[in-house]
Motif scaffolding. Sequence first.
Motif, short mmCIF file in Angstrom:
data_model
loop_
_atom_site.label_atom_id
_atom_site.label_comp_id
_atom_site.label_asym_id
_atom_site.label_seq_id
_atom_site.Cartn_x
_atom_site.Cartn_y
_atom_site.Cartn_z
N LYS A 94 0.83 -1.20 0.00
CA LYS A 94 0.00 0.00 0.00
C LYS A 94 0.87 1.26 0.00
O LYS A 94 0.61 2.19 -0.76
N ASP A 123 3.84 -0.83 4.39
CA ASP A 123 2.47 -1.20 4.74
C ASP A 123 1.98 -2.19 3.69
O ASP A 123 1.81 -1.82 2.52
N GLU A 125 -0.80 -5.36 2.46
CA GLU A 125 -2.13 -5.92 2.63
C GLU A 125 -2.13 -7.33 2.06
O GLU A 125 -1.64 -7.55 0.95
N SER A 132 -9.03 -10.29 4.35
CA SER A 132 -7.82 -9.50 4.15
C SER A 132 -7.29 -9.02 5.51
O SER A 132 -8.04 -8.91 6.47
N SER A 134 -3.76 -6.48 7.15
CA SER A 134 -2.64 -5.61 6.79
C SER A 134 -1.58 -5.67 7.88
O SER A 134 -1.86 -6.04 9.02
#
Length: 177
Positions: A94, A123, A125, A132, A134
């Motif tokens: 991300k 970051d 995911e 999902s 992260s």
Amino acid sequence: MVFKKFLFALPLLTLPLTVSANWSTGAGYLSFSDEEDGTELSLAAMYGSLAYEFYLEDSSLSLVPELRIGTGISDDDVKIDFGPLNGTINVEMKSFYSFSVRAQYNYDNGVYLYVVPSYASVDLEFSAFGESASDDDGEVGFGGGFGKKINDNTSVQLSYEIYDEIEVFTVGFNYQF
């Protein structure tokens, strides 16, 4: 009296102009890769950077603190096979940022070599089986690279860094003010 004040203020007024001469901004492409237990992960990102070069007096050496902020431009699928649980996990970057301080040696022909300790945070995911999650993970790394000044204001550079077995290759472009 006014003239003395003017002479005193003149260096203070020109200081921001000389200090700003060492700022640079840039952009580039990063390739992250990691391999563990036969599973390979590759991600890519684009970044923007802001740096300031401190020239060491009477030396070809300089120190360059740099902040890079970027976003992922590719994701990767990792196949998993844990007996009854098998499938694919999609990994997407991300965002990331890094802060580094290059110790740089500048040659007269515009080429420069550097080593760089840095801190980076990514970051990620993860998506699989309709769910999902992260993770924001930071690591300290070390690397090196080289660059070439194209003219007084622009340069290109290549670098390699490693963060806890994660390899990062970078191609960048810089513009110095």
